[in-house]
Design a protein around this motif. Structure first.
Motif, short mmCIF file in Angstrom:
data_model
loop_
_atom_site.label_atom_id
_atom_site.label_comp_id
_atom_site.label_asym_id
_atom_site.label_seq_id
_atom_site.Cartn_x
_atom_site.Cartn_y
_atom_site.Cartn_z
N ARG A 1 -10.86 5.79 0.76
CA ARG A 1 -11.47 4.86 -0.20
C ARG A 1 -10.41 4.18 -1.05
O ARG A 1 -10.50 2.98 -1.32
CB ARG A 1 -12.47 5.59 -1.09
CG ARG A 1 -13.74 5.93 -0.38
CD ARG A 1 -14.70 6.62 -1.32
NE ARG A 1 -15.91 6.96 -0.61
CZ ARG A 1 -16.76 7.89 -1.01
NH1 ARG A 1 -16.52 8.55 -2.13
NH2 ARG A 1 -17.83 8.14 -0.32
N ARG A 2 -9.43 4.93 -1.51
CA ARG A 2 -8.36 4.34 -2.33
C ARG A 2 -7.57 3.32 -1.51
O ARG A 2 -7.24 2.24 -1.99
CB ARG A 2 -7.43 5.43 -2.84
CG ARG A 2 -6.47 4.94 -3.89
CD ARG A 2 -5.58 6.02 -4.48
NE ARG A 2 -6.16 7.34 -4.48
CZ ARG A 2 -5.56 8.42 -3.93
NH1 ARG A 2 -4.39 8.31 -3.37
NH2 ARG A 2 -6.14 9.60 -3.98
N TRP A 3 -7.29 3.62 -0.25
CA TRP A 3 -6.56 2.68 0.61
C TRP A 3 -7.39 1.43 0.84
O TRP A 3 -6.89 0.32 0.73
CB TRP A 3 -6.23 3.34 1.94
CG TRP A 3 -5.47 2.47 2.87
CD1 TRP A 3 -4.11 2.30 2.90
CD2 TRP A 3 -6.00 1.60 3.89
NE1 TRP A 3 -3.78 1.40 3.88
CE2 TRP A 3 -4.90 0.95 4.50
CE3 TRP A 3 -7.28 1.31 4.34
CZ2 TRP A 3 -5.07 0.04 5.54
CZ3 TRP A 3 -7.44 0.42 5.37
CH2 TRP A 3 -6.33 -0.21 5.95
N ARG A 4 -8.66 1.61 1.13
CA ARG A 4 -9.55 0.48 1.42
C ARG A 4 -9.73 -0.43 0.21
O ARG A 4 -9.78 -1.64 0.33
CB ARG A 4 -10.90 1.00 1.88
CG ARG A 4 -11.81 -0.07 2.42
CD ARG A 4 -13.18 0.46 2.73
NE ARG A 4 -13.87 0.71 1.47
CZ ARG A 4 -14.79 1.63 1.29
NH1 ARG A 4 -15.14 2.41 2.27
NH2 ARG A 4 -15.36 1.78 0.12
N ARG A 5 -9.83 0.13 -0.98
CA ARG A 5 -10.03 -0.67 -2.18
C ARG A 5 -8.76 -1.35 -2.65
O ARG A 5 -8.83 -2.27 -3.46
CB ARG A 5 -10.59 0.21 -3.30
CG ARG A 5 -12.01 0.62 -3.01
CD ARG A 5 -12.56 1.49 -4.09
NE ARG A 5 -13.92 1.88 -3.75
CZ ARG A 5 -14.49 2.96 -4.21
NH1 ARG A 5 -13.86 3.76 -5.05
NH2 ARG A 5 -15.72 3.25 -3.85
N GLY A 6 -7.62 -0.94 -2.16
CA GLY A 6 -6.35 -1.53 -2.58
C GLY A 6 -5.91 -2.71 -1.74
O GLY A 6 -4.76 -3.14 -1.82
N ARG A 7 -6.79 -3.23 -0.92
CA ARG A 7 -6.45 -4.35 -0.04
C ARG A 7 -7.72 -5.10 0.35
O ARG A 7 -8.81 -4.58 0.16
CB ARG A 7 -5.70 -3.85 1.19
CG ARG A 7 -6.43 -2.84 2.00
CD ARG A 7 -5.50 -1.93 2.80
NE ARG A 7 -4.81 -1.01 1.94
CZ ARG A 7 -3.49 -1.06 1.70
NH1 ARG A 7 -2.74 -1.93 2.31
NH2 ARG A 7 -2.93 -0.20 0.89
N PRO A 8 -7.59 -6.30 0.91
CA PRO A 8 -8.79 -7.06 1.31
C PRO A 8 -9.36 -6.52 2.62
O PRO A 8 -9.28 -7.16 3.67
CB PRO A 8 -8.28 -8.49 1.44
CG PRO A 8 -6.83 -8.33 1.75
CD PRO A 8 -6.38 -7.10 1.04
N PHE A 9 -9.96 -5.34 2.56
CA PHE A 9 -10.38 -4.65 3.77
C PHE A 9 -11.45 -5.42 4.54
O PHE A 9 -11.34 -5.62 5.74
CB PHE A 9 -10.89 -3.25 3.42
CG PHE A 9 -11.42 -2.50 4.61
CD1 PHE A 9 -10.53 -1.95 5.52
CD2 PHE A 9 -12.77 -2.39 4.85
CE1 PHE A 9 -11.00 -1.28 6.63
CE2 PHE A 9 -13.24 -1.73 5.95
CZ PHE A 9 -12.35 -1.17 6.85
N TRP A 10 -12.51 -5.85 3.84
CA TRP A 10 -13.62 -6.49 4.54
C TRP A 10 -13.22 -7.84 5.12
O TRP A 10 -13.65 -8.20 6.22
CB TRP A 10 -14.84 -6.61 3.64
CG TRP A 10 -15.39 -5.27 3.29
CD1 TRP A 10 -15.31 -4.63 2.09
CD2 TRP A 10 -16.03 -4.36 4.19
NE1 TRP A 10 -15.88 -3.39 2.18
CE2 TRP A 10 -16.33 -3.20 3.46
CE3 TRP A 10 -16.38 -4.42 5.52
CZ2 TRP A 10 -16.98 -2.10 4.03
CZ3 TRP A 10 -17.02 -3.33 6.09
CH2 TRP A 10 -17.32 -2.19 5.34
N GLY A 11 -12.40 -8.59 4.42
CA GLY A 11 -11.91 -9.84 4.97
C GLY A 11 -11.09 -9.62 6.23
O GLY A 11 -11.22 -10.34 7.22
#
Length: 152
Positions: free
Chosen positions: A7-17
């Motif tokens: 979760r921390r990795w995913r929230r620290g970057r434009p994951f969904w884009g």
């Protein structure tokens, strides 16, 4: 613990884009990869589709692993998805183009979390002067935080 790190990795970057860009690239890239008999009839027209799909996948992965390049990756993804509408089977039958435009927009619009403001306690506040003329003329202007390091 692993879920927390994810979760921390995913929230620290434009994951969904990045995910939408990778899916769009896979859609645009996969349609020309038909059986050999159809590919021979298609000729070299499938090469731009495969190349655009690969570039969109790379741009999505770039947004994940180099968030500082998200603006460039977002703009290029949107441009390539729009070009795929004309050059590649209607952009993967419109699915790839729509996913690419959505992913590029999400990458471009994503902003990292800024530093959280410290909680102000009543004892930590400086005294407020009654007149604006009493303020020090040498006080520093407020600093704006820019995650990309630009200075005003």
């Amino acid at each position: 613990m692993l879920l927390t790190r994810w979760r921390r990795w995913r929230r620290g970057r434009p994951f969904w884009g990045g995910l939408f860009a990778v899916l769009a690239g896979a859609e645009i890239c996969a349609l020309p990869l038909a059986p050999l008999k159809i590919m021979l009839q298609q000729g070299v027209a499938g090469i731009p589709s495969v190349l655009m799909g690969i570039v969109m996948i790379v741009l999505g992965i770039t947004a994940w692993f180099s968030p500082a390049q998200r603006s460039l990756a977002g703009v290029l993804t949107t441009l390539i998805a729009t070009a795929a509408l004309v050059l590649s089977n209607l952009g993967g039958f419109l699915i790839g183009t729509l996913l690419g435009i959505l992913g590029g927009g999400l990458m471009f619009a994503w902003q990292p979390y800024g530093a959280q403001p410290a909680a102000a306690s009543p004892t930590a506040e400086p005294p407020v002067s009654a007149s604006p003329a009493a303020a020090s003329p040498t006080s520093a202007p407020p600093q704006n935080h820019d995650p990309q390091g630009a200075t005003p």
